[in-house]
Motif scaffolding. Structure first.
Motif, mmCIF file in Angstrom:
data_model
loop_
_atom_site.group_PDB
_atom_site.id
_atom_site.type_symbol
_atom_site.label_atom_id
_atom_site.label_comp_id
_atom_site.label_asym_id
_atom_site.label_seq_id
_atom_site.Cartn_x
_atom_site.Cartn_y
_atom_site.Cartn_z
ATOM 1 N N ASP A 56 14.960 -41.117 0.754
ATOM 2 C CA ASP A 56 16.208 -41.091 -0.021
ATOM 3 C C ASP A 56 17.402 -41.288 0.916
ATOM 4 O O ASP A 56 17.481 -40.634 1.952
ATOM 5 C CB ASP A 56 16.339 -39.744 -0.742
ATOM 6 C CG ASP A 56 17.460 -39.732 -1.759
ATOM 7 O OD1 ASP A 56 17.166 -39.797 -2.956
ATOM 8 O OD2 ASP A 56 18.638 -39.651 -1.342
ATOM 9 N N ASN A 57 18.342 -42.167 0.548
ATOM 10 C CA ASN A 57 19.464 -42.436 1.452
ATOM 11 C C ASN A 57 20.843 -42.085 0.882
ATOM 12 O O ASN A 57 21.856 -42.578 1.378
ATOM 13 C CB ASN A 57 19.428 -43.880 1.948
ATOM 14 C CG ASN A 57 19.838 -44.900 0.909
ATOM 15 O OD1 ASN A 57 20.081 -44.574 -0.250
ATOM 16 N ND2 ASN A 57 19.916 -46.161 1.326
ATOM 17 N N LEU A 58 20.905 -41.227 -0.121
ATOM 18 C CA LEU A 58 22.203 -40.821 -0.664
ATOM 19 C C LEU A 58 23.116 -40.283 0.436
ATOM 20 O O LEU A 58 24.294 -40.641 0.510
ATOM 21 C CB LEU A 58 22.038 -39.772 -1.765
ATOM 22 C CG LEU A 58 23.342 -39.237 -2.369
ATOM 23 C CD1 LEU A 58 24.112 -40.346 -3.079
ATOM 24 C CD2 LEU A 58 23.069 -38.080 -3.321
ATOM 25 N N GLY A 59 22.583 -39.449 1.304
ATOM 26 C CA GLY A 59 23.387 -38.870 2.376
ATOM 27 C C GLY A 59 23.952 -39.915 3.316
ATOM 28 O O GLY A 59 25.082 -39.782 3.812
ATOM 29 N N ALA A 80 9.404 -39.668 7.045
ATOM 30 C CA ALA A 80 8.796 -40.443 5.962
ATOM 31 C C ALA A 80 8.940 -41.936 6.237
ATOM 32 O O ALA A 80 10.023 -42.412 6.545
ATOM 33 C CB ALA A 80 9.446 -40.090 4.628
ATOM 34 N N THR A 81 7.849 -42.660 6.113
ATOM 35 C CA THR A 81 7.879 -44.091 6.418
ATOM 36 C C THR A 81 7.594 -44.967 5.197
ATOM 37 O O THR A 81 7.513 -46.179 5.320
ATOM 38 C CB THR A 81 6.853 -44.425 7.521
ATOM 39 O OG1 THR A 81 5.561 -43.985 7.105
ATOM 40 C CG2 THR A 81 7.233 -43.759 8.840
ATOM 41 N N ASP A 105 14.617 -40.960 11.915
ATOM 42 C CA ASP A 105 13.243 -40.459 11.856
ATOM 43 C C ASP A 105 12.728 -40.841 10.474
ATOM 44 O O ASP A 105 12.521 -40.001 9.602
ATOM 45 C CB ASP A 105 13.201 -38.960 12.088
ATOM 46 C CG ASP A 105 11.813 -38.491 12.505
ATOM 47 O OD1 ASP A 105 10.839 -39.236 12.244
ATOM 48 O OD2 ASP A 105 11.697 -37.403 13.075
ATOM 49 N N ALA A 106 12.576 -42.143 10.301
ATOM 50 C CA ALA A 106 12.219 -42.737 9.010
ATOM 51 C C ALA A 106 12.030 -44.229 9.249
ATOM 52 O O ALA A 106 12.106 -44.693 10.380
ATOM 53 C CB ALA A 106 13.335 -42.497 7.990
ATOM 54 N N SER A 107 11.823 -44.979 8.175
ATOM 55 C CA SER A 107 11.676 -46.432 8.267
ATOM 56 C C SER A 107 12.956 -47.144 7.860
ATOM 57 O O SER A 107 13.819 -46.574 7.185
ATOM 58 C CB SER A 107 10.532 -46.913 7.353
ATOM 59 O OG SER A 107 9.291 -46.602 7.914
ATOM 60 N N THR A 126 9.072 -49.933 9.994
ATOM 61 C CA THR A 126 9.741 -50.825 9.058
ATOM 62 C C THR A 126 8.896 -50.975 7.810
ATOM 63 O O THR A 126 7.664 -50.856 7.856
ATOM 64 C CB THR A 126 9.972 -52.227 9.670
ATOM 65 O OG1 THR A 126 8.705 -52.789 10.025
ATOM 66 C CG2 THR A 126 10.864 -52.159 10.893
ATOM 67 N N THR A 127 9.557 -51.191 6.703
ATOM 68 C CA THR A 127 8.897 -51.454 5.428
ATOM 69 C C THR A 127 9.882 -52.194 4.533
ATOM 70 O O THR A 127 11.093 -51.954 4.618
ATOM 71 C CB THR A 127 8.430 -50.158 4.740
ATOM 72 O OG1 THR A 127 7.804 -50.482 3.488
ATOM 73 C CG2 THR A 127 9.581 -49.202 4.466
#
Length: 194
Positions: A56-59, A80-81, A105-107, A126-127
Motif C-alpha cells: 500500500d502506498n497511501l503514505g 512485501a514484494t 523495503d518493498a518492491s 521489482t514487480t
C-alpha cells in the motif's frame, strides 16, 4: 562544516567505507539493492522515513508534497514484494521537489525508466503489480528498513554495493573515519599497482 558540505563529502565515498567506519553496523541488508539494470548509482541525502502497510502506498503519496531538496524517501514497506509501491511517475514528482532517491523495503516497478531518469532507487525487488492506496501509514517517525532503524534526518547513502544509514548525531565522526579508511585503501591499491 555545513550540512551540504558534509553530504557532499559522504557522497564521494564508497558506501563500504562508510559501513566500515560504523563498525560494519547500520548497513542495510543485501536484499535491498539498486533497481537500475546497470551500474553507476550514487545517492546521499537526509532521511524522510515512512512506514506503510505491505503493498500500500497511501503514505508515500501523503509524504511526497513535504519532500525538500536533498531528501531521501525511506519506506518501510514491511518487506512485501507482491506490489510495487512506486514507479516512474512517483519518482518524477519526487525529483521535481528535489528528492535525491528512494530506499524501500518493498518492491518497485519501471526500473529501466528510473535509470533513464538517473533517479536512484534501492528496493527489495521489482514487480509490474501496482499498489493499493488504503493505508494505514506512519510518517515523521523512525522506520525500520532492511534491519536498520532510520530516524528523520539521518544520512542515507547508496551505491552499487547497497545502502548505509549514518545517524545524524554521529555524522561528523563517521565521516572522518570513513575518509581515513578510504585514503588507506587507496594507498594500498597504489602499492599493489592498480
Amino acid at each position: 562544516m555545513t550540512e551540504s558540505e558534509l553530504i557532499e563529502r559522504f557522497a564521494a565515498l564508497p558506501v563500504a567505507n562508510v559501513g566500515d567506519a560504523m563498525d560494519r553496523l547500520n548497513v542495510v541488508d543485501s536484499g535491498i539493492q539498486s533497481v537500475w539494470p546497470s551500474a553507476g548509482v550514487r545517492m546521499a541525502g537526509r532521511a524522510v522515513p515512512v512506514t506503510v502497510a505491505g503493498g500500500d502506498n497511501l503514505g508515500i503519496h501523503e509524504v511526497i508534497p513535504t519532500l525538500e531538496p536533498g531528501d531521501v524517501l525511506v519506506v518501510n514497506g514491511q518487506g512485501a514484494t507482491h506490489r510495487a509501491l512506486i514507479g516512474e511517475l512517483i519518482a518524477g514528482r519526487s525529483m521535481a521537489r528535489g528528492c535525491v532517491g528512494f530506499v524501500l523495503d518493498a518492491s518497485v516497478r519501471d526500473a529501466v525508466d528510473l535509470e533513464q531518469m538517473r533517479f536512484p532507487v534501492f528496493a527489495r525487488g521489482t514487480t509490474p503489480a501496482g499498489p493499493y492506496r488504503n493505508g494505514p501509514f506512519q510518517a515523521e517517525v523512525a522506520a525500520a528498513v532492511g534491519t536498520v532503524v532510520v530516524n528523520p534526518g539521518d544520512l542515507v547513502l547508496g551505491d552499487d554495493d547497497g545502502v548505509a544509514v549514518v545517524p545524524w548525531s554521529r555524522a561528523a565522526e563517521v565521516l572522518l573515519k570513513a575518509e581515513a579508511k578510504h585514503a588507506a585503501e587507496m594507498k594500498q591499491r597504489a602499492e599493489i599497482g592498480f
